[in-house]
Design a protein around this motif. Sequence first.
Motif, PDB file in Angstrom:
ATOM      1  N   HIS A   1      -1.829   6.883   4.765  1.00 48.78           N
ATOM      2  CA  HIS A   1      -0.741   5.907   4.957  1.00 48.78           C
ATOM      3  C   HIS A   1      -1.050   4.531   4.357  1.00 48.78           C
ATOM      4  CE1 HIS A   1      -2.799   4.871   9.006  1.00 48.78           C
ATOM      5  NE2 HIS A   1      -2.873   3.776   8.276  1.00 48.78           N
ATOM      6  N   LYS A   2      -1.965   4.482   3.413  1.00 52.75           N
ATOM      7  CA  LYS A   2      -2.435   3.192   2.919  1.00 52.75           C
ATOM      8  C   LYS A   2      -1.377   2.370   2.198  1.00 52.75           C
ATOM      9  CE  LYS A   2      -4.442   4.928  -1.447  1.00 52.75           C
ATOM     10  NZ  LYS A   2      -5.684   4.963  -2.259  1.00 52.75           N
ATOM     11  N   ALA A   3      -0.295   2.992   1.753  1.00 55.23           N
ATOM     12  CA  ALA A   3       0.726   2.254   0.995  1.00 55.23           C
ATOM     13  C   ALA A   3       1.938   1.874   1.823  1.00 55.23           C
ATOM     14  CB  ALA A   3       1.171   3.069  -0.215  1.00 55.23           C
ATOM     15  N   VAL A   4       2.017   2.315   3.077  1.00 55.16           N
ATOM     16  CA  VAL A   4       3.244   2.097   3.848  1.00 55.16           C
ATOM     17  C   VAL A   4       3.515   0.613   4.053  1.00 55.16           C
ATOM     18  CG1 VAL A   4       4.400   2.486   6.057  1.00 55.16           C
ATOM     19  CG2 VAL A   4       3.105   4.340   4.984  1.00 55.16           C
ATOM     20  N   ALA A   5       2.550  -0.112   4.609  1.00 58.89           N
ATOM     21  CA  ALA A   5       2.759  -1.543   4.852  1.00 58.89           C
ATOM     22  C   ALA A   5       2.978  -2.296   3.550  1.00 58.89           C
ATOM     23  CB  ALA A   5       1.574  -2.128   5.617  1.00 58.89           C
ATOM     24  N   PHE A   6       2.250  -1.905   2.502  1.00 58.24           N
ATOM     25  CA  PHE A   6       2.392  -2.584   1.220  1.00 58.24           C
ATOM     26  C   PHE A   6       3.788  -2.370   0.637  1.00 58.24           C
ATOM     27  CE2 PHE A   6       2.076  -3.024  -3.369  1.00 58.24           C
ATOM     28  CZ  PHE A   6       1.341  -4.194  -3.504  1.00 58.24           C
ATOM     29  N   ASP A   7       4.291  -1.146   0.703  1.00 54.17           N
ATOM     30  CA  ASP A   7       5.620  -0.873   0.167  1.00 54.17           C
ATOM     31  C   ASP A   7       6.698  -1.623   0.939  1.00 54.17           C
ATOM     32  OD1 ASP A   7       4.763   0.731  -1.897  1.00 54.17           O
ATOM     33  OD2 ASP A   7       5.025   2.611  -0.795  1.00 54.17           O
ATOM     34  N   VAL A   8       6.547  -1.692   2.255  1.00 59.83           N
ATOM     35  CA  VAL A   8       7.513  -2.475   3.052  1.00 59.83           C
ATOM     36  C   VAL A   8       7.419  -3.949   2.676  1.00 59.83           C
ATOM     37  CG1 VAL A   8       8.158  -3.183   5.398  1.00 59.83           C
ATOM     38  CG2 VAL A   8       7.509  -0.806   4.947  1.00 59.83           C
ATOM     39  N   LEU A   9       6.200  -4.436   2.476  1.00 59.31           N
ATOM     40  CA  LEU A   9       5.992  -5.835   2.097  1.00 59.31           C
ATOM     41  C   LEU A   9       6.680  -6.154   0.776  1.00 59.31           C
ATOM     42  CD1 LEU A   9       4.344  -8.501   2.755  1.00 59.31           C
ATOM     43  CD2 LEU A   9       2.609  -7.593   1.204  1.00 59.31           C
TER      44      LEU A   9
ATOM     45  N   ALA B   1      -0.691  -5.468   5.489  1.00 57.84           N
ATOM     46  CA  ALA B   1      -0.930  -4.790   4.215  1.00 57.84           C
ATOM     47  C   ALA B   1      -2.337  -5.067   3.706  1.00 57.84           C
ATOM     48  CB  ALA B   1       0.110  -5.240   3.185  1.00 57.84           C
ATOM     49  N   ALA B   2      -2.816  -6.286   3.858  1.00 61.19           N
ATOM     50  CA  ALA B   2      -4.163  -6.637   3.419  1.00 61.19           C
ATOM     51  C   ALA B   2      -5.217  -5.891   4.227  1.00 61.19           C
ATOM     52  CB  ALA B   2      -4.369  -8.148   3.541  1.00 61.19           C
ATOM     53  N   ALA B   3      -5.031  -5.863   5.555  1.00 64.34           N
ATOM     54  CA  ALA B   3      -5.986  -5.161   6.409  1.00 64.34           C
ATOM     55  C   ALA B   3      -5.978  -3.667   6.113  1.00 64.34           C
ATOM     56  CB  ALA B   3      -5.657  -5.411   7.878  1.00 64.34           C
ATOM     57  N   GLU B   4      -4.800  -3.109   5.841  1.00 65.69           N
ATOM     58  CA  GLU B   4      -4.714  -1.694   5.503  1.00 65.69           C
ATOM     59  C   GLU B   4      -5.433  -1.399   4.186  1.00 65.69           C
ATOM     60  OE1 GLU B   4      -3.161   1.091   7.151  1.00 65.69           O
ATOM     61  OE2 GLU B   4      -3.438  -0.329   8.784  1.00 65.69           O
ATOM     62  N   HIS B   5      -5.371  -2.326   3.241  1.00 63.37           N
ATOM     63  CA  HIS B   5      -6.097  -2.136   1.982  1.00 63.37           C
ATOM     64  C   HIS B   5      -7.603  -2.143   2.237  1.00 63.37           C
ATOM     65  CE1 HIS B   5      -7.156  -2.304  -2.216  1.00 63.37           C
ATOM     66  NE2 HIS B   5      -7.814  -3.426  -2.036  1.00 63.37           N
ATOM     67  N   ILE B   6      -8.075  -3.084   3.030  1.00 64.17           N
ATOM     68  CA  ILE B   6      -9.513  -3.172   3.303  1.00 64.17           C
ATOM     69  C   ILE B   6      -9.996  -1.939   4.051  1.00 64.17           C
ATOM     70  CG2 ILE B   6     -11.246  -4.426   4.639  1.00 64.17           C
ATOM     71  CD1 ILE B   6      -9.804  -7.009   3.854  1.00 64.17           C
ATOM     72  N   THR B   7      -9.255  -1.509   5.073  1.00 62.65           N
ATOM     73  CA  THR B   7      -9.690  -0.324   5.812  1.00 62.65           C
ATOM     74  C   THR B   7      -9.642   0.928   4.937  1.00 62.65           C
ATOM     75  OG1 THR B   7      -7.446  -0.069   6.725  1.00 62.65           O
ATOM     76  CG2 THR B   7      -9.075  -1.210   8.091  1.00 62.65           C
ATOM     77  N   ALA B   8      -8.684   0.995   4.016  1.00 63.03           N
ATOM     78  CA  ALA B   8      -8.595   2.168   3.141  1.00 63.03           C
ATOM     79  C   ALA B   8      -9.784   2.240   2.181  1.00 63.03           C
ATOM     80  CB  ALA B   8      -7.283   2.153   2.356  1.00 63.03           C
ATOM     81  N   ILE B   9     -10.190   1.108   1.611  1.00 62.73           N
ATOM     82  CA  ILE B   9     -11.319   1.165   0.676  1.00 62.73           C
ATOM     83  C   ILE B   9     -12.634   1.332   1.429  1.00 62.73           C
ATOM     84  CG2 ILE B   9     -10.110  -0.109  -1.127  1.00 62.73           C
ATOM     85  CD1 ILE B   9     -11.660  -2.594  -0.413  1.00 62.73           C
TER      86      ILE B   9
END
Length: 293
Positions: free
Chosen positions: A172-180, A131-139
Motif C-alpha cells: 500500500h505504499k502509494a495510496v497516501a501519495f496518490d491521494v496527496l 505520504a512521507a512516513a509511508e515512503h520511509i517505512t516502505a524503503i
Amino acid sequence: MTPTKMTPPPIIPREKLDFGLDGNIPKYWLNGDPFKTRFFDALSTLFPVGERFFITCVRDFKDRTTDPKVLQDIKDFTRQEGQHGIVHTRYNDRLKAQGIAVDAILQGQEKRLFGIIRQHTSREFTLGITAAAEHITAIMADCFVERPEIFEGADDRIRALYVWHAMEEMEHKAVAFDVLQNIAKSTYRNRVGSMLLVTLLFPFHVFRIMKHMFEVDGFSRWQRTKIWAKGLWWLYKPGGLFSPMVGKYFSYLKPSFHPWQDPVVPSYDNWLRILKETGDPILAGNRLHGASA
C-alpha cells in the motif's frame, strides 16, 4: 523523461494472524543485542497511534473522490494499517510488562499528532506527513526483508511480524501519495516540507524512547554510552542499516517521483506463496532466505 511506474500488487488485508506474541520471547530478541532489539521495540511503540493518524489523514479526502479504485485502495489501506496497530499493541504489551512506559509514550504521541499537528496544520500537510512516513517505512521494509543479516539471530516470531508488516507496507505504499497528488492536489512545497518534518521527528522520537528503555533496563551510564556508540555505528556506517536507503529516500524529492517506480522486493512472491499455502505467517516470514522456521 519520467521513470516508468511498475504494476503494483493487490492490497490484501490479512486479519487475525497469530505471531505467538504471548510466548516466551527473550527480552533482547535480536541476537541478544540491546541496541538492535530496542531500536525495533521503539518503532513498535510508535505504530498504534501512528497508524491511526495515517488512516485519519487519508480518510480526510475520501469524500472528494468517486473513483471506485481509489475508494477501494483507501478501504484496504485502512484495514491493513488497522491490523498493524492491533498487532503492535499486543507486541507493546510485552514491553509494558518489562517496565517500559508504553502508556506515556502513546499519550505523548497522541498529543503531538492529534493535539498539535492536526490542530495547527492543514489537512494537506498532515496527508503529506502520512505520504512521507509511508515512503520511509516502505524503503525501510525493503531493506529489512532483502538483507537477511539485519535480522540474523532474531526470534522467529518477531522477525516474521516485521516481515509481514514490511510486505504490507510495500503493497500500500502509494495510496497516501496518490491521494496527496491526485485528490488533495498538493504542491511540491507541501510534499517536501512535510518530508523534512518527518525526517527530523522520526529519529528524534525513536532515540528518545530507546534512551528510556536503556534506563529501564538498568544499564549504567558507561554501559549506555558503549551501547549507543556501537549501535549508532550499526545504523549509520557505510553498508549499515540506513546507508543503503539514502538513494531511495532522496528519490522522494524528485518532482517526477512516484512510489511504484520501484517494484516490491524479489522475495515478496515467495512470502506470499508460503503464506497462502500454509496460512502460517511465522513460517512465511522465516523461509525467505533459508532461515529456520
